[in-house]
Design a protein around this motif. Structure first.
Motif: not given
Length: 181
Positions: A11, A85, A88-90
């Motif tokens: 990540r 972020y 966006k990445e749920q």
């Protein structure tokens, strides 16, 4: 204690790849700081997989507002970038923990009386790194040296001094806006 260092986190690497142009020549300095923090947190306590993932997000974004928002008053902008972020990445359910780590990493006093609490371990890791290991919070000096050797400063502390000086000159009434009591 495991002497191996964490040198690659997917990540973190993905985020540095995405923002490479924004960090420019200072990417190595900040990247090394991020990896020093992760390793310093892990020198204080073991992490499960989810905690390590949350730590990756917080470590990447904790000072990122300096570059990504262009400000030395970077706590709120960094927390907002992390929140965006996570959306966006749920991973919105991580927002509270990541937000706490970012917003409290420059706290002068303890965040928690439990030194094994993740936000407190993160706060301590940042203070260990920023103090160049003068503050240790129980992390052995040999471990700190190993981490610093694995992830050299690369001008990070010099950059902090420069930015602090610019802040003092431009806003002497707010010399270090990121510090919290």
């Amino acid at each position: 204690m495991n002497k191996d260092l964490i040198t690659q986190l997917p990540r973190v690497e993905q985020l540095f790849d995405h923002y490479a142009e924004r960090f420019g020549k200072q990417q190595t300095a900040y990247r090394n700081h991020v990896y020093r923090l992760v390793n310093l947190v892990m020198a204080q306590r073991p992490l499960n997989n989810e905690e390590l993932d949350k730590l990756q997000v917080a470590a990447f974004f904790h000072d990122a507002g300096i570059w990504l928002a262009g400000t030395f008053d970077y706590l709120q902008p960094s927390a907002r970038l992390a929140e965006h972020y996570l959306q966006k990445e749920q991973l919105e359910d991580w927002n509270h923990d990541v937000h706490d780590m970012i917003m409290n990493h420059h706290k002068l006093s303890r965040f928690s009386t439990n030194p094994r609490e993740l936000t407190e371990a993160f706060r301590r890791a940042d203070w260990i790194d920023v103090s160049l290991g003068i503050l240790r919070f129980g992390v052995p000096a040999a471990r700190i040296r190993l981490i610093k050797h694995g992830f050299p400063n690369a001008g990070f502390h010099l950059l902090l001094l420069k930015l602090s000086g610019q802040q003092i000159l431009s806003q002497p009434w707010r010399p270090l806006p990121m510090l919290k009591r």
